[in-house]
Scaffold this motif. Structure first.
Motif, PDB file in Angstrom:
ATOM      1  N   LEU A  93       4.335   3.980   5.838  1.00  0.00           N
ATOM      2  CA  LEU A  93       5.176   5.967   6.180  1.00  0.00           C
ATOM      3  C   LEU A  93       6.568   5.365   5.397  1.00  0.00           C
ATOM      4  O   LEU A  93       6.582   6.615   4.691  1.00  0.00           O
ATOM      5  CB  LEU A  93       4.783   6.239   7.061  1.00  0.00           C
ATOM      6  CG  LEU A  93       3.429   6.287   7.742  1.00  0.00           C
ATOM      7  CD1 LEU A  93       4.208   6.825   9.403  1.00  0.00           C
ATOM      8  CD2 LEU A  93       2.980   7.261   6.803  1.00  0.00           C
ATOM      9  N   GLY A  94       7.364   4.550   5.668  1.00  0.00           N
ATOM     10  CA  GLY A  94       9.012   4.270   4.889  1.00  0.00           C
ATOM     11  C   GLY A  94       8.195   4.467   3.098  1.00  0.00           C
ATOM     12  O   GLY A  94       8.631   5.023   3.021  1.00  0.00           O
ATOM     13  N   PRO A  95       7.930   3.356   2.930  1.00  0.00           N
ATOM     14  CA  PRO A  95       7.784   2.995   1.279  1.00  0.00           C
ATOM     15  C   PRO A  95       7.587   4.359   0.498  1.00  0.00           C
ATOM     16  O   PRO A  95       7.880   4.811  -0.779  1.00  0.00           O
ATOM     17  CB  PRO A  95       7.279   1.973   0.867  1.00  0.00           C
ATOM     18  CG  PRO A  95       6.580   1.115   1.917  1.00  0.00           C
ATOM     19  CD  PRO A  95       7.197   1.795   3.387  1.00  0.00           C
ATOM     20  N   MET A  96       6.328   5.021   1.395  1.00  0.00           N
ATOM     21  CA  MET A  96       5.541   5.749   0.697  1.00  0.00           C
ATOM     22  C   MET A  96       6.285   7.316   0.856  1.00  0.00           C
ATOM     23  O   MET A  96       6.419   7.937   0.090  1.00  0.00           O
ATOM     24  CB  MET A  96       4.389   6.102   1.590  1.00  0.00           C
ATOM     25  CG  MET A  96       3.423   7.447   1.484  1.00  0.00           C
ATOM     26  SD  MET A  96       2.365   7.306   2.287  1.00  0.00           S
ATOM     27  CE  MET A  96       2.395   8.701   3.624  1.00  0.00           C
ATOM     28  N   ALA A  97       7.468   7.355   1.978  1.00  0.00           N
ATOM     29  CA  ALA A  97       7.868   8.550   2.469  1.00  0.00           C
ATOM     30  C   ALA A  97       8.730   8.731   0.427  1.00  0.00           C
ATOM     31  O   ALA A  97       8.787   9.873   0.208  1.00  0.00           O
ATOM     32  CB  ALA A  97       8.497   9.281   3.419  1.00  0.00           C
ATOM     33  N   VAL A  98       9.357   7.557   1.078  1.00  0.00           N
ATOM     34  CA  VAL A  98      10.664   7.366  -0.129  1.00  0.00           C
ATOM     35  C   VAL A  98      10.495   7.602  -2.386  1.00  0.00           C
ATOM     36  O   VAL A  98      11.193   8.362  -2.292  1.00  0.00           O
ATOM     37  CB  VAL A  98      11.386   6.307   0.508  1.00  0.00           C
ATOM     38  CG1 VAL A  98      12.738   5.676  -1.124  1.00  0.00           C
ATOM     39  CG2 VAL A  98      12.010   6.086   1.431  1.00  0.00           C
ATOM     40  N   LEU A  99       9.758   6.597  -2.123  1.00  0.00           N
ATOM     41  CA  LEU A  99       8.816   6.863  -3.133  1.00  0.00           C
ATOM     42  C   LEU A  99       8.116   7.941  -3.347  1.00  0.00           C
ATOM     43  O   LEU A  99       7.989   8.218  -5.079  1.00  0.00           O
ATOM     44  CB  LEU A  99       8.030   5.408  -3.269  1.00  0.00           C
ATOM     45  CG  LEU A  99       8.955   3.947  -3.106  1.00  0.00           C
ATOM     46  CD1 LEU A  99       7.694   2.798  -3.480  1.00  0.00           C
ATOM     47  CD2 LEU A  99       9.978   3.752  -4.822  1.00  0.00           C
ATOM     48  N   ALA A 100       7.965   8.353  -2.571  1.00  0.00           N
ATOM     49  CA  ALA A 100       6.729  10.359  -3.721  1.00  0.00           C
ATOM     50  C   ALA A 100       7.565  10.628  -3.279  1.00  0.00           C
ATOM     51  O   ALA A 100       7.728  11.195  -4.082  1.00  0.00           O
ATOM     52  CB  ALA A 100       6.121  10.273  -2.042  1.00  0.00           C
TER      53      ALA A 100
ATOM     54  N   VAL B 125       0.714  -0.906  -0.056  1.00  0.00           N
ATOM     55  CA  VAL B 125      -0.551   0.006  -0.005  1.00  0.00           C
ATOM     56  C   VAL B 125       1.138   0.951   0.150  1.00  0.00           C
ATOM     57  O   VAL B 125       0.651   2.288  -0.767  1.00  0.00           O
ATOM     58  CB  VAL B 125      -0.870  -0.074   1.426  1.00  0.00           C
ATOM     59  CG1 VAL B 125      -1.663   1.269   1.295  1.00  0.00           C
ATOM     60  CG2 VAL B 125      -1.368  -1.435   0.891  1.00  0.00           C
ATOM     61  N   GLY B 126       1.735   1.090   0.771  1.00  0.00           N
ATOM     62  CA  GLY B 126       3.135   2.461   1.192  1.00  0.00           C
ATOM     63  C   GLY B 126       3.529   2.905  -1.076  1.00  0.00           C
ATOM     64  O   GLY B 126       3.600   3.759  -1.188  1.00  0.00           O
ATOM     65  N   VAL B 127       4.032   1.560  -1.521  1.00  0.00           N
ATOM     66  CA  VAL B 127       4.514   1.798  -2.643  1.00  0.00           C
ATOM     67  C   VAL B 127       3.635   2.273  -3.272  1.00  0.00           C
ATOM     68  O   VAL B 127       3.799   3.100  -4.151  1.00  0.00           O
ATOM     69  CB  VAL B 127       5.160   0.358  -2.903  1.00  0.00           C
ATOM     70  CG1 VAL B 127       5.347   0.451  -4.467  1.00  0.00           C
ATOM     71  CG2 VAL B 127       6.310   0.056  -2.111  1.00  0.00           C
ATOM     72  N   ALA B 128       2.279   2.056  -3.030  1.00  0.00           N
ATOM     73  CA  ALA B 128       1.286   2.127  -4.575  1.00  0.00           C
ATOM     74  C   ALA B 128       0.480   3.782  -3.664  1.00  0.00           C
ATOM     75  O   ALA B 128       0.995   4.453  -5.458  1.00  0.00           O
ATOM     76  CB  ALA B 128      -0.120   1.491  -3.949  1.00  0.00           C
ATOM     77  N   VAL B 129       1.146   4.465  -2.970  1.00  0.00           N
ATOM     78  CA  VAL B 129       0.879   5.770  -2.773  1.00  0.00           C
ATOM     79  C   VAL B 129       1.562   7.066  -3.294  1.00  0.00           C
ATOM     80  O   VAL B 129       1.787   7.487  -3.341  1.00  0.00           O
ATOM     81  CB  VAL B 129       0.020   6.097  -1.253  1.00  0.00           C
ATOM     82  CG1 VAL B 129       0.259   7.198  -1.468  1.00  0.00           C
ATOM     83  CG2 VAL B 129      -1.236   5.221  -0.725  1.00  0.00           C
ATOM     84  N   GLY B 130       2.925   5.807  -2.721  1.00  0.00           N
ATOM     85  CA  GLY B 130       4.397   6.647  -3.606  1.00  0.00           C
ATOM     86  C   GLY B 130       4.295   6.739  -4.972  1.00  0.00           C
ATOM     87  O   GLY B 130       4.345   8.440  -4.704  1.00  0.00           O
ATOM     88  N   LEU B 131       3.809   5.541  -5.594  1.00  0.00           N
ATOM     89  CA  LEU B 131       4.268   6.350  -7.266  1.00  0.00           C
ATOM     90  C   LEU B 131       2.812   6.751  -7.706  1.00  0.00           C
ATOM     91  O   LEU B 131       3.234   7.533  -8.417  1.00  0.00           O
ATOM     92  CB  LEU B 131       3.802   4.898  -7.657  1.00  0.00           C
ATOM     93  CG  LEU B 131       4.789   3.745  -7.670  1.00  0.00           C
ATOM     94  CD1 LEU B 131       4.899   2.482  -8.019  1.00  0.00           C
ATOM     95  CD2 LEU B 131       6.261   4.084  -8.018  1.00  0.00           C
ATOM     96  N   THR B 132       1.950   7.214  -6.850  1.00  0.00           N
ATOM     97  CA  THR B 132       1.210   8.222  -7.362  1.00  0.00           C
ATOM     98  C   THR B 132       0.896  10.305  -6.977  1.00  0.00           C
ATOM     99  O   THR B 132       0.804  10.263  -7.747  1.00  0.00           O
ATOM    100  CB  THR B 132       0.143   8.492  -6.766  1.00  0.00           C
ATOM    101  OG1 THR B 132      -0.459   8.572  -5.300  1.00  0.00           O
ATOM    102  CG2 THR B 132      -0.648   6.608  -7.005  1.00  0.00           C
TER     103      THR B 132
END
Length: 344
Positions: free
Chosen positions: A199-206, A50-57
């Motif tokens: 939050l970790g993957p979301m922040a980095v990928l964002a 989920v974090g990856v999906a949001v970060g990529l958007t």
């Protein structure tokens, strides 16, 4: 069984179908048959996805999109925590639970984080986890339906079609994004970030997506798997033993949680209409659901997932960081020493 129930729900075109189907199937088995033991890494992997999906958007202009949300999100977080604290006396007086259990059951923050803090202060950890599972589960069940019935899909986005196992998005860049997300989650957990696996993957990928360093999209099939994993993790918290041990507490607490959630969602919609903002974003952002679950709900109903994430992250961080302090200052009873003095 969870995956089959999720697939069946997806054929019916139900929003958040895979998560809802998995949650209901797992909870039913746990209560009616036997407890379900779900390996923690499964739930964490779902959170990473989920974090990856949001970060990529996230796009480069996300900061400019915040506007009034930068102020409204902290206000919503403070109000949500305050309401939870105000409801605690009702639960401990009429629900036959101690003060610590009542407090940590009603503060809207992460399930794992609240259970951990509750355990350190002598609360009933099983009861706290069950209450939070009810809170998240009820919102996941009710919010998508309420959004479509009362508000409609998010601004400029058509209502979602039934989810399918489409192959679109399976690219080398997505594989790289998923690997980076996993490493970011582990790093965030190591330094103590709350809800690290989201939050970790979301922040980095964002940051990477916003800077144009990576261009990828998470496949629908991966999101479906993530939803099943989250549904398993939440549903497994419902057991016959826990439900049988807490009938009075749940009879009192569940209406309180529904009222709390309804108040926050209603205020979010009212504020959105007053400021000319998207009511779906404010409804989901101000709600008391979990970060991963509300972000998935936003994607399911066509709302801006990045803005909903911002609201949920602010509330989650505020709850996780201040819950202990608020408890010690306003809930915990001081210990009276033998000489009549008070030891706080």
């Amino acid at each position: 069984m969870a995956a089959l129930a999720g697939y069946g729900a997806s054929l019916l075109g139900i929003p958040l179908a895979w998560l809802l189907g998995a949650l209901i199937a797992t909870a039913t088995i746990g209560i009616a048959v036997r407890p379900v033991s779900v390996p923690p890494p499964l739930y964490k992997l779902g959170q990473v996805m989920v974090g990856v999906a949001v970060g990529l958007t996230v796009s480069a202009d996300i900061v400019s999109e915040l506007g009034p949300h930068a102020l409204l999100a902290p206000v919503a977080a403070v109000l949500s925590i305050a309401v939870g604290r105000a409801l605690c006396p009702v639960l401990w007086r009429f629900g036959a639970v101690d003060r610590a259990t009542a407090y940590f059951s009603l503060v809207p923050a992460g399930i794992a984080e609240m259970a951990e803090q509750a355990g350190k202060r002598g609360a009933d950890v099983g009861a706290v986890a069950t209450f939070h599972a009810f809170r998240v589960g009820l919102l996941v069940l009710l919010l998508p339906l309420l959004v479509f019935v009362a508000v409609g899909p998010g601004d400029g986005v058509a209502a979602p079609e039934p989810e399918t196992w489409r192959a679109a998005g399976w690219t080398p860049s997505f594989g790289v994004a998923l690997a980076i997300g996993g490493l970011a989650a582990l790093g965030a957990r190591r330094i103590g970030v709350p809800s690290a696996y989201v939050l970790g993957p979301m922040a980095v990928l964002a940051v990477m997506s916003g800077a144009g360093l990576i261009d990828a999209q998470e496949p629908d099939s991966v999101l479906a798997v993530a939803q099943v994993m989250l549904g398993l993790g939440i549903g497994a918290r419902f057991t016959r033993a826990t439900m049988g041990r807490l009938p009075r507490a749940l009879a009192v607490g569940v209406p309180l949680m529904i009222g709390h959630a309804g108040l926050m969602v209603g205020l979010g919609v009212v504020v959105a209409l007053g400021f000319g903002l998207d009511p779906v974003v404010l409804a989901l952002g101000a709600s008391t659901g979990g970060i991963a679950e509300m972000v998935l709900t936003a994607k399911a109903v066509g709302a801006d997932a990045a803005l909903v994430t911002f609201y949920q992250v602010v509330r989650g961080l505020a709850g996780n960081l201040t819950a202990g302090l608020i408890f010690e200052r306003t809930v915990a009873q001081p210990v009276v020493s033998g000489d009549g003095g008070r030891d706080d």
